[in-house]
Motif scaffolding. Structure first.
Motif, PDB file in Angstrom:
ATOM      1  N   TRP A 125      51.021  52.087  38.897  1.00  0.00           N
ATOM      2  CA  TRP A 125      51.366  52.435  40.402  1.00  0.00           C
ATOM      3  C   TRP A 125      50.363  51.364  40.798  1.00  0.00           C
ATOM      4  O   TRP A 125      50.211  50.618  41.346  1.00  0.00           O
ATOM      5  N   THR A 126      48.954  51.144  39.917  1.00  0.00           N
ATOM      6  CA  THR A 126      47.822  50.125  39.975  1.00  0.00           C
ATOM      7  C   THR A 126      48.790  48.643  39.465  1.00  0.00           C
ATOM      8  O   THR A 126      48.304  47.642  40.312  1.00  0.00           O
ATOM      9  N   SER A 127      49.699  48.472  38.534  1.00  0.00           N
ATOM     10  CA  SER A 127      50.517  47.172  38.566  1.00  0.00           C
ATOM     11  C   SER A 127      50.959  46.993  39.678  1.00  0.00           C
ATOM     12  O   SER A 127      50.704  45.409  40.156  1.00  0.00           O
ATOM     13  N   GLY A 128      51.877  48.363  39.885  1.00  0.00           N
ATOM     14  CA  GLY A 128      52.609  47.401  41.560  1.00  0.00           C
ATOM     15  C   GLY A 128      51.949  46.794  42.530  1.00  0.00           C
ATOM     16  O   GLY A 128      52.018  46.139  43.332  1.00  0.00           O
ATOM     17  N   THR A 129      50.592  47.702  42.866  1.00  0.00           N
ATOM     18  CA  THR A 129      49.519  47.524  43.971  1.00  0.00           C
ATOM     19  C   THR A 129      49.307  45.884  43.861  1.00  0.00           C
ATOM     20  O   THR A 129      49.065  45.008  44.482  1.00  0.00           O
ATOM     21  N   MET A 130      48.712  45.295  42.143  1.00  0.00           N
ATOM     22  CA  MET A 130      47.651  44.324  42.065  1.00  0.00           C
ATOM     23  C   MET A 130      48.960  43.187  42.008  1.00  0.00           C
ATOM     24  O   MET A 130      48.750  42.229  43.198  1.00  0.00           O
ATOM     25  N   ILE A 131      50.027  43.438  42.169  1.00  0.00           N
ATOM     26  CA  ILE A 131      51.569  42.183  42.125  1.00  0.00           C
ATOM     27  C   ILE A 131      51.870  42.410  43.783  1.00  0.00           C
ATOM     28  O   ILE A 131      51.709  40.779  44.352  1.00  0.00           O
ATOM     29  N   VAL A 132      51.744  43.620  44.508  1.00  0.00           N
ATOM     30  CA  VAL A 132      51.924  42.827  45.963  1.00  0.00           C
ATOM     31  C   VAL A 132      50.372  42.616  46.271  1.00  0.00           C
ATOM     32  O   VAL A 132      50.637  41.582  47.551  1.00  0.00           O
ATOM     33  N   HIS A 133      49.862  42.811  46.135  1.00  0.00           N
ATOM     34  CA  HIS A 133      47.887  42.104  46.946  1.00  0.00           C
ATOM     35  C   HIS A 133      48.062  40.595  46.116  1.00  0.00           C
ATOM     36  O   HIS A 133      46.863  40.020  46.768  1.00  0.00           O
ATOM     37  N   ASP A 134      48.590  40.434  45.467  1.00  0.00           N
ATOM     38  CA  ASP A 134      48.813  38.801  45.123  1.00  0.00           C
ATOM     39  C   ASP A 134      49.287  37.873  46.577  1.00  0.00           C
ATOM     40  O   ASP A 134      48.990  38.080  47.109  1.00  0.00           O
ATOM     41  N   GLN A 135      48.094  37.470  46.349  1.00  0.00           N
ATOM     42  CA  GLN A 135      47.750  36.290  47.691  1.00  0.00           C
ATOM     43  C   GLN A 135      49.335  35.559  47.478  1.00  0.00           C
ATOM     44  O   GLN A 135      49.561  35.940  48.924  1.00  0.00           O
ATOM     45  N   ILE A 162      43.007  34.195  41.952  1.00  0.00           N
ATOM     46  CA  ILE A 162      43.561  32.580  42.080  1.00  0.00           C
ATOM     47  C   ILE A 162      45.268  33.234  42.391  1.00  0.00           C
ATOM     48  O   ILE A 162      45.136  34.314  41.345  1.00  0.00           O
ATOM     49  N   PRO A 163      45.654  32.055  42.470  1.00  0.00           N
ATOM     50  CA  PRO A 163      47.152  32.822  43.267  1.00  0.00           C
ATOM     51  C   PRO A 163      48.095  32.789  42.192  1.00  0.00           C
ATOM     52  O   PRO A 163      47.313  31.999  40.685  1.00  0.00           O
ATOM     53  N   PHE A 164      48.960  33.964  41.838  1.00  0.00           N
ATOM     54  CA  PHE A 164      49.690  34.829  41.244  1.00  0.00           C
ATOM     55  C   PHE A 164      48.959  35.390  39.804  1.00  0.00           C
ATOM     56  O   PHE A 164      49.519  35.472  39.243  1.00  0.00           O
ATOM     57  N   LEU A 165      47.756  34.486  39.904  1.00  0.00           N
ATOM     58  CA  LEU A 165      47.079  35.397  38.569  1.00  0.00           C
ATOM     59  C   LEU A 165      46.654  37.086  38.570  1.00  0.00           C
ATOM     60  O   LEU A 165      47.252  37.815  37.735  1.00  0.00           O
ATOM     61  N   GLN A 166      47.086  37.294  40.033  1.00  0.00           N
ATOM     62  CA  GLN A 166      46.987  39.099  40.491  1.00  0.00           C
ATOM     63  C   GLN A 166      47.842  39.437  39.767  1.00  0.00           C
ATOM     64  O   GLN A 166      48.319  41.102  39.193  1.00  0.00           O
ATOM     65  N   ALA A 167      49.149  39.569  40.505  1.00  0.00           N
ATOM     66  CA  ALA A 167      50.336  39.485  39.696  1.00  0.00           C
ATOM     67  C   ALA A 167      50.290  38.931  38.589  1.00  0.00           C
ATOM     68  O   ALA A 167      51.518  40.043  37.935  1.00  0.00           O
ATOM     69  N   ILE A 168      50.363  38.961  37.912  1.00  0.00           N
ATOM     70  CA  ILE A 168      50.516  37.888  36.043  1.00  0.00           C
ATOM     71  C   ILE A 168      49.545  39.010  35.700  1.00  0.00           C
ATOM     72  O   ILE A 168      50.201  39.967  34.617  1.00  0.00           O
ATOM     73  N   GLY A 169      48.239  39.337  36.285  1.00  0.00           N
ATOM     74  CA  GLY A 169      47.921  40.949  35.322  1.00  0.00           C
ATOM     75  C   GLY A 169      49.024  42.059  35.979  1.00  0.00           C
ATOM     76  O   GLY A 169      48.268  42.836  34.973  1.00  0.00           O
ATOM     77  N   GLY A 170      49.020  42.527  36.476  1.00  0.00           N
ATOM     78  CA  GLY A 170      49.968  42.977  36.946  1.00  0.00           C
ATOM     79  C   GLY A 170      50.672  44.024  35.838  1.00  0.00           C
ATOM     80  O   GLY A 170      51.408  44.928  35.665  1.00  0.00           O
ATOM     81  N   ILE A 219      33.579  45.615  24.113  1.00  0.00           N
ATOM     82  CA  ILE A 219      33.835  44.243  24.694  1.00  0.00           C
ATOM     83  C   ILE A 219      35.267  44.044  24.515  1.00  0.00           C
ATOM     84  O   ILE A 219      36.308  43.629  24.952  1.00  0.00           O
ATOM     85  N   ILE A 220      36.026  44.346  23.460  1.00  0.00           N
ATOM     86  CA  ILE A 220      36.831  44.443  22.300  1.00  0.00           C
ATOM     87  C   ILE A 220      37.998  45.165  22.728  1.00  0.00           C
ATOM     88  O   ILE A 220      39.151  44.573  23.849  1.00  0.00           O
ATOM     89  N   MET A 221      37.737  46.099  23.281  1.00  0.00           N
ATOM     90  CA  MET A 221      38.084  47.465  23.621  1.00  0.00           C
ATOM     91  C   MET A 221      38.349  47.518  24.870  1.00  0.00           C
ATOM     92  O   MET A 221      39.672  48.041  25.059  1.00  0.00           O
ATOM     93  N   GLY A 222      38.127  47.238  25.062  1.00  0.00           N
ATOM     94  CA  GLY A 222      37.815  47.337  27.109  1.00  0.00           C
ATOM     95  C   GLY A 222      38.780  46.463  28.253  1.00  0.00           C
ATOM     96  O   GLY A 222      38.635  46.441  29.298  1.00  0.00           O
ATOM     97  N   VAL A 223      39.203  45.585  27.839  1.00  0.00           N
ATOM     98  CA  VAL A 223      39.806  44.565  28.083  1.00  0.00           C
ATOM     99  C   VAL A 223      40.479  44.946  28.813  1.00  0.00           C
ATOM    100  O   VAL A 223      40.934  44.705  30.666  1.00  0.00           O
ATOM    101  N   ASP A 224      41.909  46.241  28.993  1.00  0.00           N
ATOM    102  CA  ASP A 224      42.840  46.206  29.855  1.00  0.00           C
ATOM    103  C   ASP A 224      41.462  47.857  30.407  1.00  0.00           C
ATOM    104  O   ASP A 224      42.872  47.193  31.914  1.00  0.00           O
ATOM    105  N   ASN A 225      40.915  48.043  30.107  1.00  0.00           N
ATOM    106  CA  ASN A 225      40.221  48.727  31.012  1.00  0.00           C
ATOM    107  C   ASN A 225      39.963  47.655  32.389  1.00  0.00           C
ATOM    108  O   ASN A 225      40.164  48.106  33.422  1.00  0.00           O
ATOM    109  N   VAL A 226      39.144  46.390  31.677  1.00  0.00           N
ATOM    110  CA  VAL A 226      38.394  45.954  32.943  1.00  0.00           C
ATOM    111  C   VAL A 226      39.777  45.425  33.784  1.00  0.00           C
ATOM    112  O   VAL A 226      39.163  45.832  35.069  1.00  0.00           O
ATOM    113  N   LEU A 227      40.673  45.035  33.282  1.00  0.00           N
ATOM    114  CA  LEU A 227      41.892  44.810  33.950  1.00  0.00           C
ATOM    115  C   LEU A 227      42.371  46.123  35.099  1.00  0.00           C
ATOM    116  O   LEU A 227      42.568  45.426  36.399  1.00  0.00           O
ATOM    117  N   ALA A 228      43.190  46.468  34.270  1.00  0.00           N
ATOM    118  CA  ALA A 228      43.287  48.716  34.974  1.00  0.00           C
ATOM    119  C   ALA A 228      41.654  48.516  36.748  1.00  0.00           C
ATOM    120  O   ALA A 228      43.250  48.455  37.214  1.00  0.00           O
TER     121      ALA A 228
END
Length: 232
Positions: free
Chosen positions: A174-184, A69-77, A115-124
Motif C-alpha cells: 500500500w505504501t508503495s502505491g502511495t509513493m507512486i501516486v504522490h510522485d510529483q 526529485i521528479p519520478f524518483l518517488q515513483a521509482i522508490g515505490g 546502516i547496511i541492512m536498514g536501507v529498505d526500512n529507510v525507503l519504506a
C-alpha cells in the motif's frame, strides 16, 4: 496535526513497517554483543540502539529530500514493492555478523550493520511519512527500542504467526502505491487528469503481493502433502 486521525494512522504504519522489517537488525545486535560481559552487553545494546536511531533519522532525512526529485518517488515505490516480496521470502542477511569482544567494536558493528541492512526500512518509512519528519522521529524512537529489547519475542511471534509478516508486506505494498501516486510528475501527468488511476495503482501493488502470498501458500501446501503421504 497530532489530533488528526491520519497522523496516528501514518504513525502506526511506520511502527509496523519498522518492526516487521527490522527483525534481522535485532539478530545483529544479539550476535554482535553476545561475547561481552553482561554489563558491557547492556551498554553496547543501549548505545548501539541510540546510534542506530540517529543514523536512521539522518538517512531518512536524506531519503525524504531525494524523493522530491521528479519520478524518483515513483521509482522508490516500485523498489518498495520488491522489498515487500523479499520480506515474504524471509531472507536472512545476518548470518556473517561476528561476535565482538570489545564494547566500542560491538557498538560500531551494530551501527554499521544497521546502516547496511536498514536501507529498505529507510525507503519504506520515508514513503509512509510523506515528508513529515515528526512522524519519522516518533516512529523510530518507539519502534527501534521495541525491536531491540523484544527481538526474541518478535522473531518467535512472526515465526508462529506468519500472517504478521503477510500483513507487513501488504502495508508495504500500500505504501508503495502511495509513493507512486504522490510522485510529483506522476501526479501532474496522470492523476490530475484521471483521478481513478490512484485506485488502479494501489490495486496493482496490493494485488501483486496478494498473488505472491497465494502462490507461496499453495507451494507450501503442495510440499506438505507428499511429506504426509510418506509418513502414512
Amino acid at each position: 496535526m497530532i489530533f488528526e486521525a491520519e497522523f496516528w494512522m501514518s504513525l502506526a504504519t511506520i511502527i509496523m513497517i519498522d518492526i516487521v522489517l527490522a527483525g534481522d537488525n535485532a539478530v545483529v545486535i544479539a550476535l554482535a554483543s553476545r561475547n561481552l560481559p553482561l554489563q558491557q552487553r547492556n551498554k553496547a545494546i543501549l548505545w548501539g540502539t541510540f546510534g542506530a536511531i540517529i543514523v536512521r533519522i539522518l538517512m531518512t532525512l536524506g531519503a525524504v529530500w531525494l524523493l522530491r526529485i521528479p519520478f524518483l518517488q515513483a521509482i522508490g515505490g516500485l523498489l518498495l514493492l520488491i522489498v515487500a516480496i523479499k520480506l515474504l521470502k524471509s531472507g536472512d542477511d545476518s548470518e556473517n555478523i561476528k561476535a565482538e569482544t570489545g564494547l566500542m567494536q560491538a557498538i560500531r558493528t551494530i551501527i554499521i550493520a544497521d546502516i547496511i541492512m536498514g536501507v529498505d526500512n529507510v525507503l519504506a518509512i520515508a514513503g509512509a511519512s510523506q515528508g513529515n519528519m515528526l512522524l519519522v522521529v516518533i516512529g523510530l524512537a518507539i519502534s527501534i527500542p521495541i525491536v531491540v529489547w523484544g527481538s526474541k519475542w518478535i522473531v518467535t511471534l512472526m515465526d508462529r504467526f506468519p500472517v504478521i509478516v503477510q500483513i507487513g508486506a501488504l502495508i508495504l505494498a500500500w505504501t508503495s502505491g502511495t509513493m507512486i501516486v504522490h510522485d510529483q510528475m506522476v501526479g501532474e501527468l496522470a492523476l490530475a487528469q484521471w483521478g481513478w488511476l490512484s485506485w488502479v495503482i494501489h490495486a496493482f501493488t496490493l494485488g501483486l503481493v496478494l498473488l505472491f502470498i497465494f502462490f507461496q501458500q499453495r507451494a507450501k501446501r503442495a510440499q506438505i502433502k507428499p511429506d504426509v503421504q510418506n509418513v502414512v
